[in-house]
Scaffold this motif. Structure first.
Motif, short mmCIF file in Angstrom:
data_model
loop_
_atom_site.label_atom_id
_atom_site.label_comp_id
_atom_site.label_asym_id
_atom_site.label_seq_id
_atom_site.Cartn_x
_atom_site.Cartn_y
_atom_site.Cartn_z
N GLU A 88 0.80 -1.22 0.00
CA GLU A 88 0.00 0.00 0.00
C GLU A 88 0.84 1.27 0.00
O GLU A 88 0.31 2.36 -0.28
CB GLU A 88 -0.93 -0.01 1.22
N LYS A 89 2.13 1.15 0.29
CA LYS A 89 2.98 2.33 0.37
C LYS A 89 3.30 2.84 -1.03
O LYS A 89 3.45 2.06 -1.98
CB LYS A 89 4.27 2.00 1.12
N VAL A 90 3.44 4.14 -1.16
CA VAL A 90 3.57 4.77 -2.47
C VAL A 90 4.84 4.35 -3.19
O VAL A 90 4.84 4.22 -4.42
CB VAL A 90 3.48 6.31 -2.33
N TRP A 91 5.91 4.10 -2.47
CA TRP A 91 7.16 3.75 -3.15
C TRP A 91 7.16 2.31 -3.66
O TRP A 91 8.08 1.92 -4.37
CB TRP A 91 8.37 4.01 -2.26
N ASP A 92 6.15 1.52 -3.32
CA ASP A 92 6.06 0.17 -3.88
C ASP A 92 5.75 0.21 -5.38
O ASP A 92 6.14 -0.70 -6.11
CB ASP A 92 4.98 -0.64 -3.15
N PHE A 93 5.05 1.26 -5.83
CA PHE A 93 4.67 1.32 -7.24
C PHE A 93 5.13 2.60 -7.95
O PHE A 93 5.00 2.71 -9.16
CB PHE A 93 3.15 1.19 -7.39
N ALA A 94 5.66 3.58 -7.21
CA ALA A 94 6.09 4.83 -7.84
C ALA A 94 7.23 4.55 -8.83
O ALA A 94 8.15 3.80 -8.52
CB ALA A 94 6.56 5.82 -6.78
N PRO A 95 7.16 5.13 -10.03
CA PRO A 95 8.20 4.87 -11.05
C PRO A 95 9.49 5.63 -10.76
O PRO A 95 9.93 6.48 -11.53
CB PRO A 95 7.53 5.36 -12.34
N ILE A 96 10.10 5.30 -9.63
CA ILE A 96 11.35 5.95 -9.21
C ILE A 96 12.47 4.93 -9.10
O ILE A 96 13.59 5.28 -8.73
CB ILE A 96 11.17 6.68 -7.87
N THR A 97 12.18 3.67 -9.43
CA THR A 97 13.19 2.63 -9.44
C THR A 97 13.19 1.98 -10.82
O THR A 97 12.16 2.00 -11.53
CB THR A 97 12.90 1.56 -8.38
N ARG A 121 2.52 -8.54 -9.84
CA ARG A 121 2.79 -7.65 -8.72
C ARG A 121 1.80 -7.93 -7.60
O ARG A 121 0.60 -8.01 -7.83
CB ARG A 121 2.66 -6.18 -9.15
N THR A 122 2.32 -8.05 -6.38
CA THR A 122 1.42 -8.30 -5.25
C THR A 122 0.46 -7.14 -5.06
O THR A 122 -0.74 -7.33 -4.90
CB THR A 122 2.23 -8.54 -3.97
N GLY A 123 1.00 -5.91 -5.10
CA GLY A 123 0.17 -4.73 -4.95
C GLY A 123 -0.21 -4.16 -6.31
O GLY A 123 -0.49 -4.89 -7.25
N HIS A 124 -0.21 -2.83 -6.42
CA HIS A 124 -0.55 -2.18 -7.68
C HIS A 124 0.61 -2.29 -8.67
O HIS A 124 1.78 -2.25 -8.28
CB HIS A 124 -0.81 -0.68 -7.46
N ASN A 125 0.27 -2.41 -9.96
CA ASN A 125 1.33 -2.21 -10.95
C ASN A 125 1.63 -0.70 -11.00
O ASN A 125 0.84 0.12 -10.50
CB ASN A 125 0.95 -2.78 -12.32
#
Length: 219
Positions: A88-97, A121-125
């Motif tokens: 649920e955390k934003v950095w799990d899906f944010a396009p910064i990696t 992906r377990t969470g959001h793509n």
């Protein structure tokens, strides 16, 4: 569980707060769209308003209650960006990696029917996650402009709302965003249904149960 020639495992993905947020946010959006359009164009006004019906007053009150729910749901989702579980955390899906940037590109190909392959992906793509981030940020603008219109005598909300200019400008922004949320809801339902048909992950059921299904060992 078996399907599509693979063995699947049940994985807990969405917390109770995330699921409550989703349904409160969804319900409030539908109510706000309907009542907001009526407030903008009170089509029964000529023959019902001014009598014992008081339709506009009722619509405004329902809009107010739904707006409060919408605001609380929005704040809850922002909280989960930083304090939710790892999905649920934003950095799990944010396009910064590199991984998330690649996922955004491959997901766009998958949605465009250019490939049948996509990362589980377990969470959001990354693409869906960033569309939700944009929607939540627009929701913040929506409730600020709403409070600005509701409380024109409040120095606090006037101070916040004045960022958007006059009340008439804020009203215009509020109205345009009403249409954004209407379109977003329709597209979201379509894509969620499309994903549920094409992938055996149980995307729609996960927002009720909190669980998705993935090939064993995927994570």
């Amino acid at each position: 569980m078996a399907g599509h020639g693979k063995d699947y495992e049940k994985v807990y993905v969405w917390s109770v707060l995330l699921r409550v947020y989703h349904w409160v946010f969804a319900l409030s959006i539908f109510i706000l769209i309907a009542t907001g359009l009526y407030i903008n164009w009170p089509w029964t006004n000529t023959w019902m308003e001014g009598s014992h019906q008081w339709t506009m007053a009722i619509m405004r009150y329902i809009h107010y209650v739904a707006g409060m729910l919408f605001t609380m749901a929005t704040i809850a989702r922002i909280y989960l960006w930083f304090f939710g579980n790892k999905n649920e955390k934003v950095w799990d899906f944010a396009p910064i990696t590199p991984r998330n940037i690649k996922n955004m590109i491959t997901t766009s190909f998958y949605y465009a029917y250019l490939t049948d392959n996509h990362e589980h992906r377990t969470g959001h793509n990354a693409m869906a996650g960033m569309s939700y981030v944009m929607t939540i940020l627009l929701a913040v603008i929506q409730f600020i402009t709403g409070f600005y219109l509701l409380y024109p005598e409040s120095s606090f909300f006037v101070g916040l709302g004045s960022v958007f200019g006059t009340q008439q400008t804020a009203r215009f922004i509020h109205h345009i965003l009403n249409w954004y949320f209407a379109i977003f809801a329709a597209v979201h339902i379509y894509i969620a249904s499309w994903n549920d048909i094409r992938s055996p992950e149980g995307l729609i059921s996960s927002i009720f149960s909190g669980y998705k299904f993935f090939p064993k060992g995927h994570h």
